[in-house]
Write a protein that holds these residues in place. Structure first.
Motif, PDB file in Angstrom:
ATOM      1  N   ALA A   5       0.808  -1.222   0.000  1.00 28.36           N
ATOM      2  CA  ALA A   5       0.000   0.000   0.000  1.00 28.36           C
ATOM      3  C   ALA A   5       0.837   1.266   0.000  1.00 28.36           C
ATOM      4  N   THR A   6       2.081   1.187  -0.484  1.00 23.35           N
ATOM      5  CA  THR A   6       2.927   2.365  -0.582  1.00 23.35           C
ATOM      6  C   THR A   6       2.637   3.091  -1.894  1.00 23.35           C
ATOM      7  N   GLY A   7       2.228   4.354  -1.822  1.00 24.53           N
ATOM      8  CA  GLY A   7       1.936   5.118  -3.029  1.00 24.53           C
ATOM      9  C   GLY A   7       0.444   5.154  -3.332  1.00 24.53           C
ATOM     10  N   SER A   8       0.116   5.817  -4.439  1.00 18.80           N
ATOM     11  CA  SER A   8      -1.287   6.003  -4.804  1.00 18.80           C
ATOM     12  C   SER A   8      -1.883   4.729  -5.394  1.00 18.80           C
ATOM     13  N   LEU A   9      -3.216   4.652  -5.383  1.00 22.54           N
ATOM     14  CA  LEU A   9      -3.901   3.481  -5.929  1.00 22.54           C
ATOM     15  C   LEU A   9      -3.656   3.356  -7.426  1.00 22.54           C
ATOM     16  N   ASP A  10      -3.717   4.464  -8.163  1.00 22.41           N
ATOM     17  CA  ASP A  10      -3.520   4.399  -9.615  1.00 22.41           C
ATOM     18  C   ASP A  10      -2.136   3.862  -9.958  1.00 22.41           C
ATOM     19  N   ALA A  11      -1.113   4.355  -9.265  1.00 25.62           N
ATOM     20  CA  ALA A  11       0.253   3.893  -9.545  1.00 25.62           C
ATOM     21  C   ALA A  11       0.409   2.424  -9.184  1.00 25.62           C
ATOM     22  N   ASN A  12      -0.191   2.000  -8.077  1.00 21.23           N
ATOM     23  CA  ASN A  12      -0.095   0.602  -7.677  1.00 21.23           C
ATOM     24  C   ASN A  12      -0.857  -0.314  -8.624  1.00 21.23           C
ATOM     25  N   ARG A  13      -1.992   0.158  -9.135  1.00 21.51           N
ATOM     26  CA  ARG A  13      -2.696  -0.647 -10.136  1.00 21.51           C
ATOM     27  C   ARG A  13      -1.829  -0.839 -11.372  1.00 21.51           C
ATOM     28  N   ALA A  14      -1.127   0.217 -11.770  1.00 18.14           N
ATOM     29  CA  ALA A  14      -0.277   0.126 -12.958  1.00 18.14           C
ATOM     30  C   ALA A  14       0.849  -0.882 -12.749  1.00 18.14           C
ATOM     31  N   VAL A  15       1.520  -0.816 -11.600  1.00 15.05           N
ATOM     32  CA  VAL A  15       2.640  -1.738 -11.382  1.00 15.05           C
ATOM     33  C   VAL A  15       2.133  -3.164 -11.168  1.00 15.05           C
ATOM     34  N   SER A  16       0.948  -3.317 -10.560  1.00 13.88           N
ATOM     35  CA  SER A  16       0.413  -4.675 -10.392  1.00 13.88           C
ATOM     36  C   SER A  16       0.027  -5.288 -11.731  1.00 13.88           C
ATOM     37  N   ARG A  17      -0.497  -4.466 -12.651  1.00 16.13           N
ATOM     38  CA  ARG A  17      -0.781  -4.974 -14.011  1.00 16.13           C
ATOM     39  C   ARG A  17       0.505  -5.393 -14.703  1.00 16.13           C
TER      40      ARG A  17
END
Length: 327
Positions: free
Chosen positions: A260-272
């Motif tokens: 949960a480090t960082g914004s949701l949008d950025a984390n969604r991008a890296v998880s994709r």
């Protein structure tokens, strides 16, 4: 830089810009003793965005610069220096040579995960970035036709530096030379130890997948902000490939997850990106039909452990396989 300082710096980066109008003075950026170059990439006729401000909630403000883009990384072992102790003499050398420091920041002030994720960073283990302990510096050359970005981080007692240099390009005769040859593999300083994955028993993974409809791939691990699998074999993905080859009607969804480090949008991008790395492994290494393998990113929306400590955050950075009905 005084002669005494030059004698003390046993390793230096030499960035020599030979411009069409005549050679420019050499610039010595002193790295601490024991620094060893780990990586280099050179892109002629490329573009690079020089950060000029911190993450503003949606992007990192940057200036586009065209030319030859050179990236180099160094590892500094056994010195236990802070990121500021590494960066401070580099900044002083730039300023003494007439470079203009246009922006610098420390991890949290930069924007943490979101800033680091927006950077053009060489992959681990050649370059390592601790999201809570890094510094960035952007500088422009004396004549305004070259730009330099410095990224400094550390892992325990080991420091890491990446320099990204770009200039006016081939038309202006820009030549970039860095001191320090790449390390000899026989004597190279080892990087930080890779995360130790749990032993994977293929039959257990397949058993969990078929019994529950989903299973975590415990040997697919990522550093914070990273999405690359590396070049070696991955036992769990090899087991999934064998499973899919024996069941030609079965489809699979690979879901990437983050801490949960960082914004949701950025984390969604890296998880994709993480999920797509695993899907690409199945397609490219095993020749599986792309139509049978989907990928998606959940960001930090489905944790399996607490995000309040390092152990939990590591567990949350994962890939999960989900069985899909036949298409």
């Amino acid at each position: 830089m005084t002669p005494t300082t030059r004698r003390r710096a046993s390793t230096a980066v030499l960035l020599c810009a030979a411009l069409a109008s005549g050679p420019a003075p050499a610039l010595d950026l002193p790295l601490p003793s024991g620094a060893q170059r780990t990586a280099e990439t050179i892109e002629p006729a490329a573009s690079w965005r020089l950060p000029i401000g911190p993450w503003d909630g949606s992007r990192v403000p940057a200036t586009r610069i065209d030319g030859t883009v050179t990236r180099r990384a160094w590892r500094i072992g056994g010195r236990d220096l802070t990121t500021l102790q590494i960066l401070k003499p580099l900044r002083a050398a730039l300023e003494n040579a007439g470079w203009d420091v246009v922006f610098d920041c420390e991890a949290r002030a930069c924007g943490g995960f979101d800033f680091r994720f927006a950077l053009d960073t060489l992959p681990a283990p050649e370059m390592y970035v601790d999201l809570t302990d890094f510094r960035w510096l952007s500088a422009e050359g004396p004549d305004g036709d070259a730009a330099l970005g410095l990224l400094v981080s550390r892992d325990g007692a080991t420091g890491y530096v990446q320099a990204t240099l770009t200039g006016a390009g081939d038309a202006a005769g820009l030549d970039v030379i860095a001191g320090g040859a790449p390390p000899d593999p026989a004597t190279a300083m080892p990087g930080p130890p890779a995360p130790q994955a749990a032993d994977v028993a293929p039959e257990d993974l397949v058993g969990r997948l078929t019994a529950n409809g989903h299973a975590i791939l415990s040997d697919v691990t990522f550093a914070s902000g990273a999405s690359s699998l590396g070049s070696g074999p991955v036992a769990s993905l090899d087991a999934l490939a064998e499973f899919l080859e024996g069941r030609p009607d079965t489809r699979l969804l690979l879901v990437g997850h983050t801490d949960a480090t960082g914004s949701l949008d950025a984390n969604r991008a890296v998880s994709r990106a993480r999920a797509e790395s695993a899907a690409a492994y199945l397609r490219d290494r095993h020749g599986l039909d792309p139509a049978r393998i989907e990928s998606a990113g959940a960001g930090y929306l489905a944790p399996v452990a607490s995000n309040l400590d390092a152990t939990g955050r590591t567990e949350n950075r994962r890939i999960e396989a989900v069985l899909l009905p036949a298409g």
